[in-house]
Design an enzyme around this catalytic site. Structure first.
Site: not given
Ligand code: GLN
Length: 544
Positions: A12-13, A15, A70, A188, A223, A354, A381, A462, A506, A508
């Site tokens: 796996s891994g 790509g 993915d 191969t 081959k 986080g 976040c 949350r 988020h 990103e």
């Molecule tokens: N732990 C925080 C919350 O639950 C931030 C969540 C996060 O950074 N995705 O609100």
């Protein structure tokens, strides 16, 4: 309906996700509409409860699905937003089969893997294809051929190819061709074995994508062709790339575009890769490197913050500014002053999302540094929530300030649980998730960055900012720059600072090579400006 399946062998891994996305890109470049389904053969219903250390980042879709990373690659390569139905897991399939059995939908029949589970898999794929209305559905099968867990999925796909008939379905197999020994011999045998495994379950690959450190020679391709029963032009080599966005062009150069068109009986129009090529050219040309410090908890595994890294990549490909990311484990910060010194020299600081108490003090230390030394800062976040706690503690003198996530009994809950979350006992899929409307404060820095005030961003949290503290924040120049439709805080920005922005959502997840996210672009521009301001830090040696 036309289906292009991508399976993987040997390890796996490899790509496979990038390969699948790139194949989609080749079709799109020919004006063919595509969509993608990812099969994750694990038993989890979705990726939401999975540890980022095992599977990398949890990618959030518009509809709130917490998906495998993915799906993020697919969205970025194809420039299309996907929904939860595009991620099938064993957990999801079984759950729906068991629900049907309980409802009596199987009319007294014995419920079995074949035909009921395989039938459910085929039905789900057809449903996605119909809903998307795409000419081609790409289906990536996670894991490696031979895994017990992926058997029902491969069986279902084999049945589907029989049902759809010639010219409607093709199989791509991605394998590893390792290079071993002192003379660097490409081997191969692993590919042969894994193709044999695939053929044992009734699937004959139409195209073999050989991954490895170096391009394959014509001999090695011949081959593989001979042993695996595929024509020589259908053995293609994708050596490791330093830029993943190169892969579609590598596949194109190997002749895969016309081959796919032939296999799926589609018109082979000349492909248009112009915007993609321009992106790569700008990325390569980039000068004036800026140094961005990313401070998080899972920094050992880069995939845990994949979308952030990609968002910066997109900025480099748009602005032509070289971006060096430096990853710091927030837990190391309190015990290692050298890291603090390095963060001080960064041109920008990012604290991503986080959970939990571990490492929060280090994050706040980094944020305090960015705030007081006027280093451009983006908090996403948890990185936003920590910025609020840090501000309350150090700028307002509320020493006991905290989030109730870290200290449920804190007398100063600057960040606290959403009302609707207080009753919940389940962890999976219970956060505030997915795309929600965000209203920016007119005249705010954020509104200027976006160039509009009404937009949608994806969420996964949350806890939220406690409105009780907003007046004191505002009096000290830390003002609300975005809210939800019902008035909850979505973002704060600091007035007396070149760039200090925290967002509850988020960004990103929405950045794409062809559409970099405005917040990341703004952060990079602020970092560039910061770098150009001569400061004592600028005279010190570059970051390691
Ligand atoms: N732990 C925080 C919350 O639950 C931030 C969540 C996060 O950074 N995705 O609100």
């Amino acid at each position: 309906m036309k289906v292009l399946v991508v399976s993987g062998g040997v390890i796996s891994g490899l790509g496979k996700g990038i390969t699948t996305s790139s194949l989609g890109r080749l079709l799109k470049a020919r004006g063919i509409s595509v969509t993608i389904v990812k099969i994750d053969p694990y038993l989890n219903v979705d990726a939401g409860t999975m540890n980022p250390y095992q599977h990398g980042e949890v990618f959030v879709l518009d509809d709130g699905t917490e998906a495998d990373l993915d799906l993020g690659n697919y969205e970025r390569f194809l420039g299309q937003s996907l929904s939860g139905s595009h991620n099938l897991t064993t957990g999801k399939i079984y759950r729906s089969v068991i629900e049907k059995e309980r409802r009596g939908d199987y009319l007294g029949n014995t419920v079995q893997i074949i035909p009921h589970v395989t039938g459910e898999i085929k039905r789900s794929i057809r449903e996605v294809a119909e809903a998307a209305g795409a000419e081609v559905v790409l289906v990536e099968v996670g894991g490696t051929v031979g895994d017990i867990e992926s058997m029902p999925f491969l069986e279902a796909l084999r049945e589907l190819s029989y049902e759809l008939g010639e010219g409607h379905m093709a199989f791509v197999h991605t394998t590893l061709v390792p290079v071993v020994g002192p003379v660097g011999e490409a081997k191969t045998k692993p590919t042969q074995h894994s193709v044999r495994e695939l053929r044992a379950i009734g699937i004959r690959p139409n195209l073999i994508v050989a991954r490895g450190p170096a391009p394959l020679t014509a001999d090695i391709k011949a081959k593989i062709s001979l042993f695996c029963d595929v024509p020589p032009e259908a053995v293609v080599s994708v050596p490791d790339q330093s830029i993943i966005y190169e892969v579609p062009l590598v596949l194109e150069a190997e002749g895969v575009g016309p081959l796919l068109a032939r296999l799926l009986n589609l018109p082979d129009r000349p492909p248009d890769h112009s915007s993609w090529k321009e992106y790569l050219a700008t990325y390569r040309r980039a000068e004036t490197p800026i140094d961005v410090a990313v401070v998080g908890k899972y920094t050992e595994l880069r995939d845990a913050y994949l979308s952030h890294a990609e968002a910066f990549h997109h900025c480099q490909g748009r602005l032509g500014v070289g971006i060096r990311l430096h990853w710091y484990d927030s837990e190391d910060i309190p015990r290692n002053p050298a890291i603090v010194a390095r963060i001080e020299q960064a041109d920008a600081v990012l604290v991503p999302g986080g959970f939990g108490a571990r490492g929060v003090e280090g994050k706040m230390r980094a944020i305090a540094l960015a705030r007081t030394a006027k280093i451009p800062y983006l908090g996403v976040c948890y990185g936003f929530q920590m910025a609020a706690v840090e501000f309350a503690r150090n700028a307002l003198g509320v020493a006991a300030a905290n989030t109730t996530e870290v200290d449920p009994a804190t007398p100063e809950p600057v960040v606290s649980l959403l009302e609707e979350q207080k009753e919940l006992s389940e962890l999976g899929g219970t956060m505030r998730l997915g795309a929600q409307r965000v209203l920016l404060t007119p005249g705010s820095k954020l509104a200027e960055i976006y160039g509009k005030t009404d937009l949608w961003e994806r969420h996964r949290h949350r806890y939220e900012i406690n409105p009780k503290y907003l007046d004191r924040f505002a009096a000290a120049g830390f003002t609300v720059s975005a809210r939800t439709v019902d008035g909850r805080v979505e973002a704060l920005e600091l007035a007396d600072h070149p760039f200090f922005v925290g967002v509850q959502y988020h960004p990103e997840f929405l950045s794409r090579p062809e559409a970099p996210h405005p917040l990341y672009l703004a952060l990079v521009q602020a970092a560039l400006a910061h770098k150009e301001v001569p400061s004592p830090a600028a005279a010190s040696p570059a970051l390691a």
